[in-house]
Scaffold this motif. Structure first.
Motif, PDB file in Angstrom:
ATOM      1  N   UNK A 186     -46.368  12.108  21.397  1.00  0.00           N
ATOM      2  CA  UNK A 186     -46.903  13.328  22.000  1.00  0.00           C
ATOM      3  C   UNK A 186     -46.170  14.547  21.470  1.00  0.00           C
ATOM      4  N   UNK A 187     -44.841  14.436  21.366  1.00  0.00           N
ATOM      5  CA  UNK A 187     -44.075  15.578  20.853  1.00  0.00           C
ATOM      6  C   UNK A 187     -44.501  15.881  19.426  1.00  0.00           C
ATOM      7  N   UNK A 188     -44.648  14.801  18.615  1.00  0.00           N
ATOM      8  CA  UNK A 188     -45.033  15.013  17.227  1.00  0.00           C
ATOM      9  C   UNK A 188     -46.411  15.644  17.132  1.00  0.00           C
ATOM     10  N   UNK A 189     -47.312  15.257  18.061  1.00  0.00           N
ATOM     11  CA  UNK A 189     -48.673  15.817  18.010  1.00  0.00           C
ATOM     12  C   UNK A 189     -48.692  17.273  18.434  1.00  0.00           C
ATOM     13  N   UNK A 190     -47.986  17.579  19.520  1.00  0.00           N
ATOM     14  CA  UNK A 190     -48.144  18.904  20.112  1.00  0.00           C
ATOM     15  C   UNK A 190     -47.221  19.928  19.491  1.00  0.00           C
ATOM     16  N   UNK A 191     -46.252  19.494  18.680  1.00  0.00           N
ATOM     17  CA  UNK A 191     -45.326  20.475  18.125  1.00  0.00           C
ATOM     18  C   UNK A 191     -45.964  21.276  17.009  1.00  0.00           C
ATOM     19  N   UNK A 192     -46.984  20.671  16.374  1.00  0.00           N
ATOM     20  CA  UNK A 192     -47.582  21.355  15.225  1.00  0.00           C
ATOM     21  C   UNK A 192     -48.655  22.337  15.621  1.00  0.00           C
ATOM     22  N   UNK A 242     -45.791  25.407  26.344  1.00  0.00           N
ATOM     23  CA  UNK A 242     -44.967  24.876  27.437  1.00  0.00           C
ATOM     24  C   UNK A 242     -45.721  23.893  28.317  1.00  0.00           C
ATOM     25  N   UNK A 243     -46.762  23.244  27.787  1.00  0.00           N
ATOM     26  CA  UNK A 243     -47.367  22.173  28.555  1.00  0.00           C
ATOM     27  C   UNK A 243     -46.434  20.977  28.551  1.00  0.00           C
ATOM     28  N   UNK A 244     -46.204  20.376  29.693  1.00  0.00           N
ATOM     29  CA  UNK A 244     -45.306  19.224  29.690  1.00  0.00           C
ATOM     30  C   UNK A 244     -46.098  18.027  29.207  1.00  0.00           C
ATOM     31  N   UNK A 245     -45.600  17.382  28.164  1.00  0.00           N
ATOM     32  CA  UNK A 245     -46.319  16.266  27.558  1.00  0.00           C
ATOM     33  C   UNK A 245     -45.759  14.932  27.997  1.00  0.00           C
ATOM     34  N   UNK A 305     -55.227  17.952  20.606  1.00  0.00           N
ATOM     35  CA  UNK A 305     -55.127  18.284  19.175  1.00  0.00           C
ATOM     36  C   UNK A 305     -56.505  18.319  18.529  1.00  0.00           C
ATOM     37  N   UNK A 306     -57.366  17.358  18.908  1.00  0.00           N
ATOM     38  CA  UNK A 306     -58.715  17.337  18.344  1.00  0.00           C
ATOM     39  C   UNK A 306     -59.460  18.602  18.741  1.00  0.00           C
TER      40      UNK A 306
END
Lengths: 168, 128
Positions: A150-156, A164-167, B99-100
């Protein structure tokens, strides 16, 4: 509960769907209490109805909250799902009766678990922490992997305002 | 036959919920709706595990001198693990959906496929 599930299928407003899924989780927790699984019921109420609903609402906040009308015909999935259901019912008829004390599930290792070998009165805790500790290790691995993903997805993400959405 | 069905009523409920979840996952195009369907499917599996562990007259498996019959604790342990893993996968799926949505501007499966096909056509035949 089944009614909730059916209504859930038919509603298109995703907000209503999320709230109904929280309701469904609470009903499931009640059923679990009735089946003597109090630990599981507590977890389901806290995690299923609490954290899942929060996560779904957070995702809805970032996405459109209305489902568009599907263009495909619903009959093929319905037929597939019902045939799977018939098959499963046919298989379930071969399983032991409800609350049958002679069923294999009550005979194998459980009498030993109920001997209170580790001096913890709550048997679920004893089995979780002592007899089946590796399960929790695997679970932690899965949760860690999911968190890292999740961190890898949302960091980009481009916009920093929504960062600041908690993942979980 | 009817009596047999009644004795397997818990399995019938389980199968009904499982089929509902499966139908949502297959038939609905919205990704978040699909994830909700997946979690319904998952709770039906919880029920499938917990229901056979129940004993009539049994109590929750917390040892106390005044009780003799306890329900089976082993499925409870397994499902406790499954619930936490379930919420982790749900969170990962939602992150993918977000993301999508950022990449495509939609979370409807049909529209995503249409956008993909349009882009492939563009790449194959840029003069058009």
């Amino acid at each position: 509960m089944a009614i909730t599930a059916v209504v859930l299928t038919l509603r298109r407003n995703l907000f209503a769907v999320v709230v109904l899924s929280g309701l469904y989780s609470f009903l499931m927790a009640t059923v679990l209490v009735a089946l003597d699984a109090v630990d599981v019921a507590m977890t389901e109420a806290a995690v299923g109805a609490g954290i899942s609903t929060v996560l779904l609402l957070g995702a809805l906040h970032l996405c459109k909250s209305e489902e568009s009308r599907s263009t495909r015909s619903p009959w093929l999935p319905l037929a597939l799902a019902s045939s799977v259901g018939v098959l499963l019912i046919y298989g379930a008829l071969g399983l032991p009766d409800f609350a049958d004390p002679n069923a294999p599930i009550h005979q194998h290792v459980v009498p030993r678990y109920l001997q209170n070998e580790v001096d913890v009165p709550n048997v679920v805790t004893a089995v979780l922490a002592s007899f089946r500790g590796y399960d929790t290790l695997g679970e932690t691995t899965v949760v860690f992997t999911a968190g890292a993903g999740i961190i890898a997805l949302l960091r980009r993400r481009k916009s920093s305002t929504e960062k600041n959405r908690d993942g979980k | 036959m009817i009596g047999e069905l009644f004795e397997h009523f818990s399995y019938l409920v389980t199968v009904f919920l499982m089929v509902t979840g499966l139908y949502i996952v297959i038939a609905r195009g919205n990704l978040i709706k699909k994830l909700v369907g997946l979690s319904i499917f998952q709770t039906s599996v919880y029920l499938l595990y917990i229901a056979p562990g129940k004993l009539l007259g049994g109590t929750a498996p917390i040892l106390a001198p005044q009780y003799g019959i306890y329900s089976n604790p082993l499925p409870h342990v397994l499902i406790l693990t499954a619930i936490v893993v379930g919420v982790a996968t749900l969170a990962l799926g939602l992150a993918l959906a977000v993301r999508i949505r950022e990449a495509y501007g939609t979370i409807e499966e049909d529209e995503i496929t249409a956008l993909d096909n349009a882009r492939q056509d563009m790449e194959r035949d840029p003069d058009r």
